[in-house]
Design a protein around this motif. Sequence first.
Motif, PDB file in Angstrom:
ATOM      1  N   GLN A 105     -23.035  48.986   7.768  1.00 25.98           N
ATOM      2  CA  GLN A 105     -23.713  47.782   7.279  1.00 25.98           C
ATOM      3  C   GLN A 105     -23.497  47.623   5.773  1.00 25.98           C
TER       4      GLN A 105
ATOM      5  N   TYR B 151     -19.992  46.483   5.145  1.00 30.54           N
ATOM      6  CA  TYR B 151     -19.872  45.083   5.560  1.00 30.54           C
ATOM      7  C   TYR B 151     -20.438  44.155   4.481  1.00 30.54           C
ATOM      8  N   MET B 152     -21.590  44.503   3.914  1.00 35.11           N
ATOM      9  CA  MET B 152     -22.204  43.659   2.891  1.00 35.11           C
ATOM     10  C   MET B 152     -21.317  43.589   1.657  1.00 35.11           C
ATOM     11  N   GLU B 153     -20.654  44.699   1.313  1.00 33.76           N
ATOM     12  CA  GLU B 153     -19.734  44.687   0.173  1.00 33.76           C
ATOM     13  C   GLU B 153     -18.517  43.824   0.469  1.00 33.76           C
TER      14      GLU B 153
ATOM     15  N   TYR C 152     -18.142  41.278   2.502  1.00 33.99           N
ATOM     16  CA  TYR C 152     -18.377  39.841   2.602  1.00 33.99           C
ATOM     17  C   TYR C 152     -19.200  39.300   1.437  1.00 33.99           C
ATOM     18  N   GLY C 153     -20.010  40.186   0.818  1.00 32.56           N
ATOM     19  CA  GLY C 153     -20.781  39.722  -0.317  1.00 32.56           C
ATOM     20  C   GLY C 153     -19.977  39.710  -1.596  1.00 32.56           C
ATOM     21  N   THR C 154     -19.183  40.746  -1.793  1.00 33.50           N
ATOM     22  CA  THR C 154     -18.415  40.875  -3.027  1.00 33.50           C
ATOM     23  C   THR C 154     -17.037  40.226  -2.930  1.00 33.50           C
ATOM     24  N   TYR C 155     -16.368  40.450  -1.793  1.00 32.89           N
ATOM     25  CA  TYR C 155     -14.975  40.020  -1.679  1.00 32.89           C
ATOM     26  C   TYR C 155     -14.770  38.813  -0.771  1.00 32.89           C
ATOM     27  N   GLN C 156     -15.805  38.392  -0.057  1.00 30.90           N
ATOM     28  CA  GLN C 156     -15.669  37.271   0.896  1.00 30.90           C
ATOM     29  C   GLN C 156     -14.464  37.514   1.825  1.00 30.90           C
TER      30      GLN C 156
ATOM     31  N   SER D 212      -8.797  38.120   1.000  1.00 30.33           N
ATOM     32  CA  SER D 212      -9.996  37.741   0.268  1.00 30.33           C
ATOM     33  C   SER D 212      -9.627  36.704  -0.775  1.00 30.33           C
TER      34      SER D 212
END
Length: 339
Positions: free
Chosen positions: A76, A79-81, A83-87, A112
């Motif tokens: 998790q 995953y957050m890194e 999609y949150g950081t790199y989209q 990305s």
Amino acid sequence: MKKSLKKLNIVLSGLLLLSLTGCGEAVEDSLVPPETPSYNAYVPSQADVIRGDLERKFEKRLDLVGYDRMRYRFTQAEYMELYGTYQLEVDEVHVNVGDAVHPGDLMVSFHSKVLDDKITENEKTITDAQLSIDHLKKLSSIDPTQDYAEEIKRLEREISVARLYISDVHDTYNKLNIFAKEDGHVSMVNSMLQDGYVVPETDLILVDVDDGIYRAEITGEASFKTGEQYTATTRYSECQVEVIDPPEGAGASMVYFRPVGREGDILEKNLMLQMELPVLKDVCYVNRQAVYEKDGKYFVYVVKENGMRDAVYITAGEQFGNYLIVKEGLNGGEKVELP
């Protein structure tokens, strides 16, 4: 006179009560039949002790040596890194079920916009700086009195820094992309991954790792020689396996097999080896569930004609399927109790 009549009435009342109660016994109603006590007798399950010819089938599970399953997934937090950081988005799935992979093989690539924009920005910096350097060098060739050396050095430093940024982005991509860690075969590709979606804490790709060799511990039930081939079953099909020489240090009871003609295939974790054995003539055998063991001795409960049972010690032989050979203690024809 009154006292005598009172005593007479008491006596008559007592006689009347005795006649109604039958001297203390319950009055039986002829319309209601008497209850008969009932009970359910316990009849234990029984098995026959058989004497005769025993057809035997040898069955043994073969276990894949060195089997492991590599699971490729994102936590998790990862995953957050992503999609949150790199989209991050799925770019391409490079493997299919059944593909052989080796350490370092790219299985899933991502792209990305954040990282791609950094690459584009730094590539532009390199292009612009290189054009400026070329322009300054051309001016210097036209007018040698003009010194552009410091400006050229500054632009060259910009190019070096931009190339470092691009290298860092590629390193980041390499950390985010999924590469095979060991030799093996792809056994599962998540259907959502193929559609471009990543689900955290869920297997994205499974890779089965093995040595391509099966083994089983076999003690006296059957004999095997190197080079012999036998039929083994998988969940969905049959295959041939060949007996091979055991590796150095293998136990004396371990037999090793290699599938024949299945190089490169995904191998099942287990195979079931089946073979017919010679019929045993005129032997005494019994359901193995009827045999008990205590302190290294074996016994059965023989059921007698009157329903009673006796514990009888036996000498147990080999076990084949659901049956156990009885060498001594039973003759055949007896009935024994099952648990």
